[in-house]
Design a protein around this motif. Structure first.
Motif, PDB file in Angstrom:
ATOM      1  N   UNK A 114      14.141   4.466   8.494  1.00 55.70           N
ATOM      2  CA  UNK A 114      12.957   3.603   8.390  1.00 55.70           C
ATOM      3  C   UNK A 114      11.921   4.210   7.448  1.00 55.70           C
ATOM      4  N   UNK A 115      11.743   5.523   7.546  1.00 53.91           N
ATOM      5  CA  UNK A 115      10.775   6.184   6.654  1.00 53.91           C
ATOM      6  C   UNK A 115      11.257   6.151   5.209  1.00 53.91           C
ATOM      7  N   UNK A 116      12.558   6.383   5.010  1.00 55.12           N
ATOM      8  CA  UNK A 116      13.109   6.330   3.653  1.00 55.12           C
ATOM      9  C   UNK A 116      12.935   4.946   3.034  1.00 55.12           C
ATOM     10  N   UNK A 117      13.020   3.924   3.867  1.00 52.32           N
ATOM     11  CA  UNK A 117      12.864   2.541   3.382  1.00 52.32           C
ATOM     12  C   UNK A 117      11.499   2.344   2.707  1.00 52.32           C
ATOM     13  N   UNK A 118      10.469   3.027   3.246  1.00 50.03           N
ATOM     14  CA  UNK A 118       9.122   2.855   2.674  1.00 50.03           C
ATOM     15  C   UNK A 118       8.984   3.504   1.308  1.00 50.03           C
ATOM     16  N   UNK A 119       9.928   4.404   0.959  1.00 53.71           N
ATOM     17  CA  UNK A 119       9.880   4.996  -0.380  1.00 53.71           C
ATOM     18  C   UNK A 119      10.303   3.996  -1.442  1.00 53.71           C
ATOM     19  N   UNK A 120      11.091   3.001  -1.037  1.00 50.22           N
ATOM     20  CA  UNK A 120      11.602   2.014  -1.988  1.00 50.22           C
ATOM     21  C   UNK A 120      10.761   0.743  -1.972  1.00 50.22           C
ATOM     22  N   UNK A 121      10.384   0.304  -0.774  1.00 51.07           N
ATOM     23  CA  UNK A 121       9.623  -0.940  -0.635  1.00 51.07           C
ATOM     24  C   UNK A 121       8.290  -0.639   0.058  1.00 51.07           C
ATOM     25  N   UNK A 122       7.191  -1.075  -0.558  1.00 45.67           N
ATOM     26  CA  UNK A 122       5.868  -0.879   0.044  1.00 45.67           C
ATOM     27  C   UNK A 122       5.312  -2.227   0.502  1.00 45.67           C
ATOM     28  N   UNK A 123       4.190  -2.184   1.222  1.00 47.78           N
ATOM     29  CA  UNK A 123       3.598  -3.404   1.732  1.00 47.78           C
ATOM     30  C   UNK A 123       2.991  -4.287   0.653  1.00 47.78           C
ATOM     31  N   UNK A 124       2.601  -3.693  -0.466  1.00 50.26           N
ATOM     32  CA  UNK A 124       1.984  -4.468  -1.544  1.00 50.26           C
ATOM     33  C   UNK A 124       0.466  -4.405  -1.483  1.00 50.26           C
ATOM     34  N   UNK A 125      -0.149  -4.709  -2.601  1.00 50.57           N
ATOM     35  CA  UNK A 125      -1.596  -4.573  -2.726  1.00 50.57           C
ATOM     36  C   UNK A 125      -2.366  -5.565  -1.850  1.00 50.57           C
ATOM     37  N   UNK A 126      -1.978  -6.841  -1.912  1.00 46.29           N
ATOM     38  CA  UNK A 126      -2.733  -7.871  -1.180  1.00 46.29           C
ATOM     39  C   UNK A 126      -2.630  -7.686   0.343  1.00 46.29           C
ATOM     40  N   UNK A 127      -1.413  -7.463   0.915  1.00 42.69           N
ATOM     41  CA  UNK A 127      -1.362  -7.196   2.371  1.00 42.69           C
ATOM     42  C   UNK A 127      -2.187  -5.982   2.766  1.00 42.69           C
ATOM     43  N   UNK A 128      -2.175  -4.924   1.947  1.00 43.21           N
ATOM     44  CA  UNK A 128      -2.991  -3.754   2.256  1.00 43.21           C
ATOM     45  C   UNK A 128      -4.482  -4.094   2.241  1.00 43.21           C
ATOM     46  N   UNK A 129      -4.895  -4.888   1.274  1.00 44.72           N
ATOM     47  CA  UNK A 129      -6.307  -5.273   1.180  1.00 44.72           C
ATOM     48  C   UNK A 129      -6.722  -6.100   2.394  1.00 44.72           C
ATOM     49  N   UNK A 130      -5.861  -7.045   2.800  1.00 49.15           N
ATOM     50  CA  UNK A 130      -6.169  -7.872   3.978  1.00 49.15           C
ATOM     51  C   UNK A 130      -6.243  -6.998   5.232  1.00 49.15           C
ATOM     52  N   UNK A 131      -5.329  -6.033   5.338  1.00 48.60           N
ATOM     53  CA  UNK A 131      -5.327  -5.137   6.501  1.00 48.60           C
ATOM     54  C   UNK A 131      -6.621  -4.317   6.566  1.00 48.60           C
ATOM     55  N   UNK A 132      -7.027  -3.757   5.436  1.00 49.73           N
ATOM     56  CA  UNK A 132      -8.252  -2.949   5.397  1.00 49.73           C
ATOM     57  C   UNK A 132      -9.462  -3.812   5.760  1.00 49.73           C
ATOM     58  N   UNK A 133      -9.494  -5.028   5.253  1.00 51.39           N
ATOM     59  CA  UNK A 133     -10.619  -5.919   5.533  1.00 51.39           C
ATOM     60  C   UNK A 133     -10.631  -6.325   7.004  1.00 51.39           C
ATOM     61  N   UNK A 134      -9.440  -6.582   7.566  1.00 46.17           N
ATOM     62  CA  UNK A 134      -9.346  -6.963   8.977  1.00 46.17           C
ATOM     63  C   UNK A 134      -9.775  -5.826   9.895  1.00 46.17           C
ATOM     64  N   UNK A 135      -9.448  -4.594   9.510  1.00 42.06           N
ATOM     65  CA  UNK A 135      -9.849  -3.436  10.312  1.00 42.06           C
ATOM     66  C   UNK A 135     -11.345  -3.156  10.227  1.00 42.06           C
ATOM     67  N   UNK A 136     -12.025  -3.790   9.274  1.00 41.00           N
ATOM     68  CA  UNK A 136     -13.479  -3.606   9.152  1.00 41.00           C
ATOM     69  C   UNK A 136     -13.877  -2.259   8.575  1.00 41.00           C
ATOM     70  N   UNK A 137     -13.033  -1.695   7.740  1.00 34.38           N
ATOM     71  CA  UNK A 137     -13.357  -0.378   7.167  1.00 34.38           C
ATOM     72  C   UNK A 137     -13.574  -0.455   5.660  1.00 34.38           C
ATOM     73  N   UNK A 138     -13.864  -1.679   5.167  1.00 35.67           N
ATOM     74  CA  UNK A 138     -14.204  -1.806   3.742  1.00 35.67           C
ATOM     75  C   UNK A 138     -15.477  -1.019   3.465  1.00 35.67           C
TER      76      UNK A 138
END
Length: 296
Positions: A114-138
């Motif tokens: 599972x960890x190796x999988x993240x070396x090849x495929x990442x969540x992407x910029x937009x999902x990361x941005x939405x996650x950061x905004x949802x967590x309220x840590x912008x």
């Protein structure tokens, strides 16, 4: 026959010395040129007279960077981001690498896949941005530290290093009544200083050069990193040139400034701290990376 062999050996060593000398010069040339440009006047830079030595000596580029105090604010913020971010990275990497280096861990193979999988495929910029905004840590440094908490590559390097340590040490500690946490803190980590120094330097350089995530997640000017402050300085000089009709290659009238001069001064300012620290960590850096990469 022996004299011919000695002559051939000397010629071979001479070719090697010349080759390595040229390689070293080509490697250092860009940085020497940037240093010379940072101390040169705008007219000399614009006319292409600067090569390996400053022409029309001036400190105007460095004065322009520090005159409003924003450079020191950016430097302070970058030091905070780098120190705390590197500590978080090392703690998280150790806590992930040590259990995964123990073969008795249940589900170890699945976790590694599972960890190796993240070396090849990442969540992407937009999902990361939405996650950061949802967590309220912008607009907070947590938006920088949390998504970059662990480098998968560095975690595998540290895991490989832990696997290379003698298993008898852990068995002896277990017989004496030490649990996994005590074994890690008192036995494993003191033996892992080379790999900790190497990965700490990797993480520190990453945070020192942090730019893109700061551009996306940090909106307050008082929280900007050094790289963002330098970027804004370069843009301000370019806009000043365009407004005065100097063009992108010209010099700001009456200020002896060009974008190249400001850019060179910014590069010297940004890289000097890392260049000062690196010689003290180079021994651990090379040793740690070699050991962590070969063992296992």
């Amino acid at each position: 026959m022996i004299e011919q062999r000695n002559l051939g050996s000397r010629a071979f060593h001479g070719v090697i010395v010349i080759f390595l000398g040229l390689t070293g010069f080509l490697t250092l040339f860009p940085f020497i040129h940037v240093i010379a440009t940072s101390f040169s006047g705008g007219r000399a830079i614009a006319s292409g007279e600067v090569f390996l030595w400053p022409v029309d000596w001036t400190l105007q580029g460095f004065r322009n960077l520090i005159e409003d105090g924003q450079l020191f604010v950016g430097m302070r913020n970058t030091v905070v981001i780098t120190l705390i971010g590197t500590c978080f990275n090392l703690i998280a990497t150790i806590l992930a690498a040590y259990p995964l280096s123990r073969r008795r861990l249940r589900g170890r193979e699945g976790l590694l896949m599972a960890i190796t999988f993240t070396m090849v495929f990442s969540g992407g910029l937009i999902p990361n941005f939405i996650l950061i905004k949802t967590l309220g840590i912008m607009n907070s440094y947590w938006a920088l530290w949390l998504p970059s908490l662990i480098s998968t590559y560095n975690m595998f390097v540290m895991k490989t290093f832990f696997e290379g340590l003698p298993g008898e040490l852990e068995e002896s500690a277990s017989i004496d009544g030490a649990n996994d946490l005590v074994t890690l803190a008192r036995i494993i980590l003191p033996l892992s200083l080379p790999i900790l120094a190497a990965l700490g330097l990797f993480y520190a350089v990453y945070w020192w050069n942090a730019y893109f995530n700061v551009l996306i997640y940090i909106t307050s000017s008082s929280k900007l990193s050094l790289m963002m402050v330098l970027y804004q300085k370069i843009n301000n000089v370019s806009e000043a040139l365009l407004s005065t009709g100097g063009g992108s290659e010209g010099a700001v009238s009456g200020q002896n400034l060009t974008p190249e001069g400001i850019r060179a001064a910014a590069i010297v300012t940004a890289t000097a701290p890392i260049l000062i620290v690196y010689p003290f960590l180079q021994r651990h850096f090379v040793k740690g990376v070699l050991i962590g990469s070969i063992k296992g």
